[in-house]
Design a protein around this motif. Sequence first.
Motif, PDB file in Angstrom:
ATOM      1  N   PHE A   9       0.885  -1.164   0.000  1.00 51.42           N
ATOM      2  CA  PHE A   9       0.000   0.000   0.000  1.00 51.42           C
ATOM      3  C   PHE A   9       0.920   1.211   0.000  1.00 51.42           C
ATOM      4  O   PHE A   9       1.741   1.378   0.892  1.00 51.42           O
ATOM      5  N   ILE A  10       0.825   2.060  -1.017  1.00 54.44           N
ATOM      6  CA  ILE A  10       1.739   3.196  -1.138  1.00 54.44           C
ATOM      7  C   ILE A  10       0.987   4.515  -1.090  1.00 54.44           C
ATOM      8  O   ILE A  10      -0.230   4.568  -1.284  1.00 54.44           O
ATOM      9  N   ALA A  11       1.723   5.578  -0.805  1.00 52.44           N
ATOM     10  CA  ALA A  11       1.158   6.927  -0.780  1.00 52.44           C
ATOM     11  C   ALA A  11       2.187   7.898  -1.318  1.00 52.44           C
ATOM     12  O   ALA A  11       3.399   7.689  -1.171  1.00 52.44           O
ATOM     13  N   VAL A  12       1.709   8.952  -1.954  1.00 48.52           N
ATOM     14  CA  VAL A  12       2.572  10.015  -2.467  1.00 48.52           C
ATOM     15  C   VAL A  12       2.172  11.318  -1.796  1.00 48.52           C
ATOM     16  O   VAL A  12       1.023  11.758  -1.918  1.00 48.52           O
ATOM     17  N   VAL A  13       3.103  11.929  -1.069  1.00 54.97           N
ATOM     18  CA  VAL A  13       2.867  13.199  -0.382  1.00 54.97           C
ATOM     19  C   VAL A  13       3.400  14.336  -1.247  1.00 54.97           C
ATOM     20  O   VAL A  13       4.529  14.286  -1.716  1.00 54.97           O
ATOM     21  N   GLY A  14       2.585  15.383  -1.436  1.00 58.13           N
ATOM     22  CA  GLY A  14       2.957  16.467  -2.344  1.00 58.13           C
ATOM     23  C   GLY A  14       2.648  16.099  -3.776  1.00 58.13           C
ATOM     24  O   GLY A  14       3.324  16.531  -4.705  1.00 58.13           O
ATOM     25  N   VAL A  15       1.592  15.310  -3.951  1.00 55.98           N
ATOM     26  CA  VAL A  15       1.302  14.710  -5.251  1.00 55.98           C
ATOM     27  C   VAL A  15       0.931  15.737  -6.315  1.00 55.98           C
ATOM     28  O   VAL A  15       1.082  15.469  -7.515  1.00 55.98           O
ATOM     29  N   THR A  16       0.467  16.924  -5.922  1.00 62.38           N
ATOM     30  CA  THR A  16       0.053  17.913  -6.915  1.00 62.38           C
ATOM     31  C   THR A  16       1.219  18.761  -7.423  1.00 62.38           C
ATOM     32  O   THR A  16       1.049  19.534  -8.367  1.00 62.38           O
ATOM     33  N   GLY A  17       2.383  18.636  -6.815  1.00 64.46           N
ATOM     34  CA  GLY A  17       3.552  19.399  -7.250  1.00 64.46           C
ATOM     35  C   GLY A  17       4.288  18.718  -8.397  1.00 64.46           C
ATOM     36  O   GLY A  17       3.961  17.600  -8.802  1.00 64.46           O
ATOM     37  N   ALA A  18       5.327  19.393  -8.905  1.00 64.92           N
ATOM     38  CA  ALA A  18       6.072  18.869 -10.049  1.00 64.92           C
ATOM     39  C   ALA A  18       6.736  17.541  -9.729  1.00 64.92           C
ATOM     40  O   ALA A  18       6.689  16.590 -10.523  1.00 64.92           O
ATOM     41  N   VAL A  19       7.368  17.445  -8.552  1.00 62.12           N
ATOM     42  CA  VAL A  19       8.058  16.209  -8.190  1.00 62.12           C
ATOM     43  C   VAL A  19       7.058  15.115  -7.847  1.00 62.12           C
ATOM     44  O   VAL A  19       7.261  13.941  -8.169  1.00 62.12           O
ATOM     45  N   GLY A  20       5.958  15.487  -7.197  1.00 63.65           N
ATOM     46  CA  GLY A  20       4.924  14.512  -6.907  1.00 63.65           C
ATOM     47  C   GLY A  20       4.375  13.884  -8.175  1.00 63.65           C
ATOM     48  O   GLY A  20       4.154  12.667  -8.247  1.00 63.65           O
ATOM     49  N   GLN A  21       4.171  14.696  -9.196  1.00 68.20           N
ATOM     50  CA  GLN A  21       3.707  14.178 -10.475  1.00 68.20           C
ATOM     51  C   GLN A  21       4.764  13.279 -11.123  1.00 68.20           C
ATOM     52  O   GLN A  21       4.445  12.280 -11.775  1.00 68.20           O
ATOM     53  N   GLU A  22       6.021  13.633 -10.913  1.00 68.12           N
ATOM     54  CA  GLU A  22       7.097  12.802 -11.445  1.00 68.12           C
ATOM     55  C   GLU A  22       7.153  11.453 -10.733  1.00 68.12           C
ATOM     56  O   GLU A  22       7.421  10.424 -11.349  1.00 68.12           O
ATOM     57  N   PHE A  23       6.895  11.461  -9.434  1.00 69.18           N
ATOM     58  CA  PHE A  23       6.799  10.199  -8.697  1.00 69.18           C
ATOM     59  C   PHE A  23       5.777   9.277  -9.368  1.00 69.18           C
ATOM     60  O   PHE A  23       6.036   8.079  -9.593  1.00 69.18           O
ATOM     61  N   LEU A  24       4.602   9.830  -9.678  1.00 68.86           N
ATOM     62  CA  LEU A  24       3.559   9.019 -10.310  1.00 68.86           C
ATOM     63  C   LEU A  24       4.015   8.497 -11.663  1.00 68.86           C
ATOM     64  O   LEU A  24       3.764   7.329 -12.015  1.00 68.86           O
ATOM     65  N   SER A  25       4.688   9.334 -12.435  1.00 67.83           N
ATOM     66  CA  SER A  25       5.166   8.913 -13.752  1.00 67.83           C
ATOM     67  C   SER A  25       6.154   7.758 -13.641  1.00 67.83           C
ATOM     68  O   SER A  25       6.089   6.787 -14.407  1.00 67.83           O
ATOM     69  N   VAL A  26       7.062   7.855 -12.665  1.00 66.48           N
ATOM     70  CA  VAL A  26       8.066   6.800 -12.482  1.00 66.48           C
ATOM     71  C   VAL A  26       7.390   5.508 -12.039  1.00 66.48           C
ATOM     72  O   VAL A  26       7.728   4.416 -12.518  1.00 66.48           O
ATOM     73  N   LEU A  27       6.439   5.610 -11.108  1.00 68.29           N
ATOM     74  CA  LEU A  27       5.726   4.417 -10.647  1.00 68.29           C
ATOM     75  C   LEU A  27       5.040   3.709 -11.810  1.00 68.29           C
ATOM     76  O   LEU A  27       5.069   2.480 -11.921  1.00 68.29           O
ATOM     77  N   SER A  28       4.436   4.495 -12.694  1.00 67.29           N
ATOM     78  CA  SER A  28       3.729   3.924 -13.831  1.00 67.29           C
ATOM     79  C   SER A  28       4.704   3.372 -14.867  1.00 67.29           C
ATOM     80  O   SER A  28       4.544   2.249 -15.353  1.00 67.29           O
ATOM     81  N   ASP A  29       5.734   4.154 -15.190  1.00 67.44           N
ATOM     82  CA  ASP A  29       6.698   3.733 -16.218  1.00 67.44           C
ATOM     83  C   ASP A  29       7.407   2.437 -15.831  1.00 67.44           C
ATOM     84  O   ASP A  29       7.718   1.605 -16.689  1.00 67.44           O
TER      85      ASP A  29
END
Length: 224
Positions: A9-29
């Motif tokens: 179970f994971i969570a991303v803090v600061g998800v609406t910022g530039a780095v938070g969005q990059e976290f999501l991209s890396v997780l997906s990629d």
Amino acid sequence: MSLTENAPFIAVVGVTGAVGQEFLSVLSDRDFPYRSIKMLASKRSTGRRITFEDKDYVVEELTPDSFAGVDIEFFSAGGSIGMEFGSLAVDRGTVVVDNSSAFRMEEKVPLVIPEANPEAMQHIKLGTGKGTLIANRNWCCVWLLVAASGAGAPAMEDLELQTREVLEGKTPTCKIFKLQYAFNLFSHNASVLSNGYNEEEMKMVKEIMKIWNDKDMKVTATCI
């Protein structure tokens, strides 16, 4: 699709910022496996909707109760937030990957560049119920020549706006650094220390020594 029943179970803090969005991209990629994901940010972003891997999520406010049951937390919300809430998450048994400077120089916290010192994380295991911290290096330690700034989305927006203005012959709008950012160089806006280096330069010196585990390494840096 990375949804997996037995995954963390994971969570991303600061998800609406530039780095938070990059976290999501890396997780997906990288097709990172997870059974559930929580989107967290400050109160002003609460209620925003984010689409990730064809599923809609509502951004939740970061609170001390946000970490219940979370196995891995990716933090990108600044040093003070990381210090406060990252420690709370660890106390709840969460493995915290912090992107701020809050924990980088703490002796027992690994400072990691996966391509350089992956062995620093060998002791970290999921499913033990034991929380721990992993610190992410200062941006310029790796991206010396490919990033415009570590100041996040607002600085990127400034750079884009100023680039258009300069190319159109207009006076550039200076918000974040109060200086022309596009097509220009200026000293980093960190405080200058008694040794003549600014704080950003000394971050590079100290963090590179820690990453390579060599206090005798001679490192110098100029950050502009």
